[in-house]
Enzyme design. Structure first.
Site, PDB file in Angstrom:
ATOM      1  N   ASP A 288       1.293  -1.016   0.250  1.00 26.18           N
ATOM      2  CA  ASP A 288       0.362   0.218   0.031  1.00 26.18           C
ATOM      3  C   ASP A 288       0.806   1.155   0.102  1.00 26.18           C
ATOM      4  OD1 ASP A 288      -2.041   1.452  -0.459  1.00 26.18           O
ATOM      5  OD2 ASP A 288      -3.461   0.331   1.531  1.00 26.18           O
TER       6      ASP A 288
HETATM    7  C1  NOJ Z   1      -3.928   3.435   0.606  1.00 27.29           C
HETATM    8  C2  NOJ Z   1      -5.221   3.278   0.449  1.00 27.29           C
HETATM    9  O1  NOJ Z   1      -4.972   2.349   1.671  1.00 27.29           O
HETATM   10  C3  NOJ Z   1      -5.710   1.935  -0.592  1.00 27.29           C
HETATM   11  O2  NOJ Z   1      -6.644   1.529  -0.599  1.00 27.29           O
HETATM   12  C4  NOJ Z   1      -4.849   2.707  -2.241  1.00 27.29           C
HETATM   13  O3  NOJ Z   1      -5.194   1.839  -2.845  1.00 27.29           O
HETATM   14  C5  NOJ Z   1      -3.596   3.484  -1.841  1.00 27.29           C
HETATM   15  N1  NOJ Z   1      -3.835   4.319  -1.026  1.00 27.29           N
HETATM   16  C6  NOJ Z   1      -3.954   4.259  -4.107  1.00 27.29           C
HETATM   17  O4  NOJ Z   1      -4.383   5.143  -3.511  1.00 27.29           O
END
Ligand code: NOJ
Length: 763
Positions: A288
């Protein structure tokens, strides 16, 4: 000259691909081996790098830092760039100006639709309609791929039992069985299935997230610590991730949280032993956002150490933080990681690109004609409107206040009544916020000139302007009204005075839930409650149209308001869909996939809990020295599976085809459901099972099947569920997946609380 040599090398690689391989390698393996044979270690590490779009989205692609990195082979993909022309330009940097011409992946958070937006996932799950959910993902894939996107960070399948957590809005509620069915439907919708997966330029790669257990953060606080037994993990949380893997999901996103004391991003047991060795996952794992860098704050080492640990655990791609890019070479030189580990991660990224068909055609997703024709089409919007109406849950309807008549005067009051940008809901990143109707416009479309609609804002979202600002970020503001609370209420009461009925559009704004939007108080905010109380004093019927991204604690509202329609955030077509249901053109059929608590102190509250050694006797709500509270009963406000209809469904007793089965047997549980009302309607018939005695303690009920049926007024239908020993399996103390002989209770009903029951024995 250099370019020419590379072209020749690539041509050789292609020849290899087209040749029969005689050592058992697939064409893909051969192609990638040939390509990797040409790559420097830096280029391999470059493939593992996923920067955010950064300034490349500003139209200065060619001069930005990221552009330079693309040209020098330091980027494997980019995400959240919108616009097919922009994406085509950036892709050309990779495939025309970099040494090896390796195409980029273009990812995006296409979570519940692209420009045509469907309900937030929690709402979508309340439709219990797998075909509709698959179709929503299919349409999202068509639109996103038409605009250059090849990869979506969806489905999000984190089970959560804590509505304080803002991201419950993004998941499918509290049940692992339903969550698993939805995970499969979404993967099918995005990717296509079997051999056909990725076959057309309208299939994109899915990414199941957040692996694992992200929905179980302590106290509902985002990014918080998770700690649970392996038994709970496997029986209650893992199923949806596993289902996505079984459905062939192309990629997995690591969770921010720790699992067993080790951040998921560095957890080798999670990323390799379980995911790859036990479940057989063949795709790639991405972190993430800055997930690697955050492990420094988790306290397991400096950036070089945590980057090496992530690679070693089985992470393939590093989102945003560039820990891999900046440290892996050094770690390799120092013997902290191996060349094989880098090769493996690089191979998995290249395989994803190969499977998507990007090596054959890097511009596969850059067809400018498609972008003009296939996005936000009338057909897609009509489907989104229908699906939105299926996601709404009718929580209360005293005296059949609903459906409304299309006559007279209707006062539509509340901070959510006149906003466009708050309709699509959190994580609708590609939507054009100027396009959705407001609720008032949506209702006007339905009533045309037959009824008069008058509007007053009535209150701000909250009394606290700072909180309102936090809850209305990303251009989703509500236009704060600087008049006093009293002035706003007075205006609303004047509107109400002239109306026959009041529709109160209250609850949360769209960014009140979602990422980093945890709440410790999950009631309807202060000033809105005040408004509601004043509206009720008029004595006119009040219909609460509840906007929310999470279960709210609305015990007072349930007691006092005449009707409550929970509409979540229904997507770009929500306003008309709300009108469809309010005026009875569509009969509501949504059923909750998440328990509504009576108050925040009951959290976590969920239907599939254990019995404890001191359960309350049936019908009691307090007994001294039993497992309960002194000040509130154990009952939820609305149980899992609950939702009303304008129709009235009666369930017969359950008929079992046999009272015993053996390990190879099966039986059927049948019920007849009749629609006793004068209107047609859909009902979600739910099957639950309780394993009465186990080698480990078992939940009081677990969802094991469901069927959504449509019954015409006065019609009856028999629904039969097949029950097999396979369905009775669970992870025992040694984490073996087994069924155990003994007594089982079967429940069939319209929600998890009100269900008929019967008993059978597994020999
Ligand atoms: C953080 C989030 O937790 C995740 O779900 C998302 O896909 C990513 N950012 C990318 O934007």
């Amino acid at each position: 000259m250099k370019t020419k040599c590379v072209s020749v090398l690539l041509a050789c690689a292609m020849t290899l691909v087209n040749a029969q391989t005689n050592n058992g390698e697939t064409k893909m393996d051969a192609y990638i081996s040939a390509l990797m044979g040409r790559m420097t270690i830096e280029e391999k590490i470059g493939q593992l790098n996923l920067p955010g779009a950064g300034d490349i989205t500003t139209g200065q692609a060619k001069s930005s830092d990221i552009a330079e990195k693309i040209k020098t082979g330091q980027v494997g993909g980019l995400f959240n760039i919108k616009g097919v022309e922009k994406i085509r330009d950036v892709q050309s940097l990779a495939v025309e100006e970099s040494r090896l011409k390796i195409p980029l992946l273009f990812g995006m958070d296409v979570i519940h639709g692209y420009e045509t937006v469907f309900p937030i996932p929690l709402g979508l799950s309340c439709s219990w309609d797998m075909a509709a959910i698959e179709l929503s993902a299919r349409i999202a894939a068509i639109e996103a791929s038409a605009d250059g996107i090849s990869w979506t960070f969806s489905p999000m399948v984190d089970i959560s039992r804590d509505p304080r957590w803002g991201r419950v809005s993004e998941g499918n509620g509290e049940d692992p069985f339903l969550g698993a069915e939805i995970a499969k439907a979404m993967v099918r919708g995005y990717q296509g299935t079997g051999d056909k997966a990725f076959s057309s330029n309208s299939n994109i790669m899915a990414c199941v997230k957040h692996y694992a257990l992200y929905g179980a953060g302590e106290a509902g606080r985002d990014y918080n610590t998770v700690d649970m037994s392996r038994q709970r993990m496997f029986n209650e949380y893992m199923l949806p991730y596993k289902a996505a893997v079984e459905a062939g999901v192309g990629s997995v996103m690591a969770a921010f949280n720790e699992v067993d004391g080790v951040p998921a991003t560095a957890n080798k047991w999670l990323m390799t032993d379980l995911l790859r060795h036990q479940w057989g996952f063949k795709g790639f794992v991405v972190t993430d956002y800055t997930g690697i860098n955050e492990m420094v704050d988790h306290g397991i080492g400096d950036l070089q150490t945590v980057s090496a640990r992530a690679l070693n655990a089985g992470i393939d791609m590093d989102m945003v933080g560039e820990g891999f890019l900046s440290t892996l070479k050094k770690s390799l030189d120092e013997g902290k990681i191996t060349q094989d580990e880098i090769n493996l991660a690089c191979r998995r990224i290249l395989e994803a690109k190969y499977k998507l068909g990007l090596f054959s055609n890097p511009y596969k997703y850059c067809d400018l004609d498609r972008a003009k024709k296939e996005i936000y089409t009338p057909e897609h919007r009509a489907i989104a409107r229908k699906i939105a109406s299926e996601s709404f849950v009718l929580l209360k309807n005293e005296g059949n206040v609903l459906p409304l008549q299309k006559t007279g005067t209707i006062a539509v009051v509340g901070p959510l009544a006149n906003t466009r940008s708050n309709m699509p809901g959190t994580w609708s990143v590609a939507v054009d916020l100027s396009k959705p109707q407001t609720l008032i416009e949506g209702l006007e479309t339905i009533v045309k000139n037959k009824a008069k609609i008058i509007y007053a804002k009535g209150s701000n979202l909250t009394a606290d302007a700072v909180l309102e600002q936090r809850a209305t970020m990303f251009d989703r503001e509500l236009g704060r009204d600087n008049r006093s609370d009293e002035e706003l209420i007075k205006e609303a009461l004047e509107a109400a005075e002239n109306a026959d009925i009041i529709v109160a559009a209250l609850g949360e704004s769209s960014e009140f839930s979602g990422e980093s939007s945890s709440r410790s108080d999950i009631s309807i905010p202060d000033v809105q409650q005040k408004l509601l109380k004043e509206l009720l004093k008029t004595g006119k019927p009040v219909v609460l149209v509840l906007f929310t991204g999470r279960p709210l604690s609305i015990s007072w509202e349930n007691e006092n308001v005449h009707a409550i329609l929970n509409v979540w955030f229904g997507g770009s077509e929500a306003p008309a869909a709300i009108g469809d249901v309010l005026f009875g053109d569509v009969n509501p059929s949504g059923k909750l996939t998440t328990t509504f608590p009576q108050n925040v102190g009951q959290i976590p509250i969920f239907y599939n809990h254990k019995n404890t050694g001191r359960p309350l006797a049936d019908g009691k709500w307090f007994e001294k020295f039993r497992s309960n509270y002194i000040d509130v009963s154990n009952e939820p406000l609305y149980p899992f599976g609950y939702g009303l209809s304008y129709a009235k469904f009666e369930y017969s007793d359950i008929k079992l085809s046999a009272n015993t089965i053996d390990a190879n047997g099966e039986l059927t549980a049948s019920v007849t459901i009749s629609n006793e009302a004068g209107v047609d309607g859909a009902e979600v018939v739910q099957l639950y099972i309780r394993d009465l005695v186990g080698s480990v303690t078992r939940p009081v009920k677990e969802l094991k099947g469901f069927e959504k049926i449509f019954l015409k007024a006065g019609e009856s239908k028999m629904v039969s569920f097949k029950i097999t020993p396979e369905m009775l399996k669970f992870y025992n103390y040694d984490l073996q997946y087994v069924f155990e002989p003994g007594d089982f209770d079967v429940f069939v009903g319209g929600n998890s609380r009100d269900a008929k029951s019967a008993r059978f024995v597994l020999k």
